[in-house]
Design an enzyme around this catalytic site. Structure first.
Site, PDB file in Angstrom:
ATOM      1  N   ARG A  22      15.074 -19.273  -4.877  1.00 23.87           N
ATOM      2  CA  ARG A  22      14.913 -18.032  -3.821  1.00 23.87           C
ATOM      3  C   ARG A  22      16.026 -17.063  -3.977  1.00 23.87           C
ATOM      4  NH1 ARG A  22      17.603 -18.525   0.755  1.00 23.87           N
ATOM      5  NH2 ARG A  22      17.144 -20.699   0.953  1.00 23.87           N
ATOM      6  N   TYR A  53      -0.694   3.592   3.453  1.00 20.16           N
ATOM      7  CA  TYR A  53      -1.185   2.545   3.391  1.00 20.16           C
ATOM      8  C   TYR A  53      -1.639   1.662   4.611  1.00 20.16           C
ATOM      9  CZ  TYR A  53      -2.720  -2.348   1.665  1.00 20.16           C
ATOM     10  OH  TYR A  53      -3.262  -3.303   1.297  1.00 20.16           O
ATOM     11  N   ASP A  64       6.611   4.889  -1.358  1.00 20.25           N
ATOM     12  CA  ASP A  64       5.542   3.998  -1.859  1.00 20.25           C
ATOM     13  C   ASP A  64       4.976   4.751  -3.230  1.00 20.25           C
ATOM     14  OD1 ASP A  64       3.114   2.516  -2.654  1.00 20.25           O
ATOM     15  OD2 ASP A  64       2.679   1.898  -0.601  1.00 20.25           O
ATOM     16  N   LYS A 120      -1.186  -3.601  -8.165  1.00 18.90           N
ATOM     17  CA  LYS A 120      -2.216  -2.581  -8.701  1.00 18.90           C
ATOM     18  C   LYS A 120      -1.906  -2.104 -10.233  1.00 18.90           C
ATOM     19  CE  LYS A 120      -3.336  -3.046  -4.455  1.00 18.90           C
ATOM     20  NZ  LYS A 120      -2.832  -2.245  -3.357  1.00 18.90           N
TER      21      LYS A 120
HETATM   22  C1  LIG Z   1      -2.163  -2.470  -2.144  1.00 17.91           C
HETATM   23  C2  LIG Z   1      -1.448  -1.558  -1.502  1.00 17.91           C
HETATM   24  C3  LIG Z   1      -0.006  -1.909  -0.727  1.00 17.91           C
HETATM   25  C4  LIG Z   1       0.106  -3.266  -0.394  1.00 17.91           C
HETATM   26  O1  LIG Z   1       0.017  -4.227  -1.565  1.00 17.91           O
HETATM   27  P1  LIG Z   1      -0.083  -5.754  -1.707  1.00 17.91           P
HETATM   28  O2  LIG Z   1       0.238  -6.191  -3.005  1.00 17.91           O
HETATM   29  O3  LIG Z   1      -1.638  -5.863  -1.432  1.00 17.91           O
HETATM   30  O4  LIG Z   1       0.597  -6.454  -0.502  1.00 17.91           O
HETATM   31  C5  LIG Z   1       0.677  -0.974  -0.568  1.00 17.91           C
HETATM   32  N1  LIG Z   1       0.802   0.167  -0.769  1.00 17.91           N
HETATM   33  C6  LIG Z   1      -0.471   0.718  -1.584  1.00 17.91           C
HETATM   34  C7  LIG Z   1      -0.529   2.161  -1.730  1.00 17.91           C
HETATM   35  C8  LIG Z   1      -1.347  -0.111  -2.015  1.00 17.91           C
HETATM   36  O5  LIG Z   1      -2.486   0.251  -2.637  1.00 17.91           O
END
Ligand SMILES: *Cc1c(COP(=O)(O)O)cnc(C)c1O
Length: 386
Positions: free
Chosen positions: A54, A106, A178, A203
């Site tokens: 961890r 998001y 983000d 992604k």
């Molecule tokens: C998918 C996504 C998230 C969240 O990510 P997870 O891996 O699904 O928890 C956050 N920000 C954006 C822009 C996303 O496309």
């Protein structure tokens, strides 16, 4: 010593050579999956680098080093999901603090801000981040941070990162961004003033729809130390196999993004000339309102193209007829993914708010994969019908 790192290298080289890319013990070509929860201590008075997974694990550490290097930050952290990374970053705030947030953030980020964090007395104001005056007007005595997402989802609106960061720092605020849609291949925001870069690595970074993971990068050591403490306290870390898959995915980021983007540009150009399509959202189009700002901070337009086919009925028709893309949530994979924001990512948003943000019932979001673009266009052409 074949683990090698040189700041002078170009991005493509850095993807493969970041200083901890190999197993130092045997010279294995990849970092092994250290499938262990704990580590033997030869001498309890001189503990080893890692003592408990961890708190740290060599496999996870390797991908954490990789993302920190690619974003140009001091330290990287790998989490169980994008939301785990984002939630952890919000723990940099305390009860009584206020944060200014991109209005078309998001959905999961919107959810944690408006539920859990609100319950913990962390307040948020959602603003049109493309308008710096609106950002400034949201400042309160207890404002501590600004949270950005650019391009936004699904209408790809553009925030001027440098302008927002300059203003935020002048007011002593922490800046978070983000960077999921652009990745560091297209957009590096730490040089523009961002303190914490966040990713859903599920992604484009993972890139193959086979891993759920999140990443955070701290611009400096002091934020890095705080994030490290939070990650260890919350324990929402990426597992070793996911870390390994992610590292493997990131190695091909440049070639994938290049191909994704060149296809996305062709798709957007084809869609704008098609009378069956009412509106196209893509920062690479000449009439996109944020294009100039986007070009000043990114070296590409990305692989997400949204378009409006006129009605919910038409959108459903297209989704039922396409043969190549997955019809699914998520994005950023080798295969194309067609999403329907009104029923997927933005389903929780009240109809009038959704409309006001341009997410009308006919809006579809296309994450352009690595299929041949002519095949993708032919498929979409038949799906759009007469
Ligand atoms: C998918 C996504 C998230 C969240 O990510 P997870 O891996 O699904 O928890 C956050 N920000 C954006 C822009 C996303 O496309």
């Amino acid at each position: 010593m074949a683990n090698h790192r040189d700041e002078q290298h170009q991005f493509e080289t850095k993807l493969l050579h970041w200083g901890s890319e190999m197993d130092p013990h045997y010279g294995a070509s990849n970092v092994p999956i250290y499938q262990c929860s704990t580590f033997h201590q030869e001498d309890v008075d001189n503990p080893p680098e890692h003592d408990y997974t961890r708190s740290g694990n060599p496999t996870r550490q390797a991908v954490e080093d990789q993302i920190a290097y690619l974003e140009g930050g001091a330290r990287g952290f790998a989490f169980a999901s994008g939301m785990a990374a984002i939630s952890t970053a919000f723990f940099l705030l305390s009860a009584g603090d206020h944060v200014i947030v991109t209005e078309d953030v998001y959905g999961g980020t919107y959810r944690i801000l408006t539920t859990l964090l609100k319950q913990m007395n962390i307040e948020s104001t959602f603003v049109d981040m493309t308008n710096i005056d609106e950002v400034k007007a949201a400042l309160k005595p207890n404002t501590k941070a600004v949270y950005m997402e650019t391009p936004s989802n699904p209408t790809l609106r553009i925030t001027d990162i440098r302008t927002v960061c300059d203003w935020a720092h002048a007011n002593g605020l922490l800046t978070m961004l983000d960077n999921t849609f652009m990745t560091p291949y297209h957009q590096k925001s730490i040089p523009l003033g961002v303190d914490v870069v966040l990713h859903s690595a599920t992604k484009f970074l993972g890139g193959h729809s086979d891993v759920l993971a999140g990443l955070a990068v701290a611009a400096n050591d002091s934020i890095g130390r705080r994030l490290k403490g939070l990650q260890n306290s919350l324990g929402n870390v990426a597992g070793q196999f996911d870390s390994w898959l992610l590292m493997r995915g990131i190695k091909t980021l440049a070639v994938r993004m290049e191909q994704h983007e060149s296809s996305a540009r062709k798709l957007a150009q084809w869609l704008v000339t098609d009378p069956r399509v009412v509106n196209v959202f893509y920062p690479g189009l000449p009439n996109h309102p944020g294009r100039v700002v986007h070009e000043s901070q990114s070296k590409g337009y990305g692989a997400i193209v949204s378009f409006d086919v006129g009605s919910g009925e038409r959108a459903r028709e297209v989704m039922s007829k396409v043969k190549l893309p997955l019809v699914a949530v998520s994005l950023g994979a080798v295969e194309s993914i067609l999403s329907y924001p009104p029923k997927m990512s933005h389903a929780a948003m009240p109809q009038e708010v959704r409309m006001a943000r341009g997410i009308t019932d006919g809006v579809l979001r296309f994450s352009v994969g690595l299929e041949n673009i002519d095949d993708l266009i032919a498929d979409l052409d038949q799906a759009l019908g007469k």
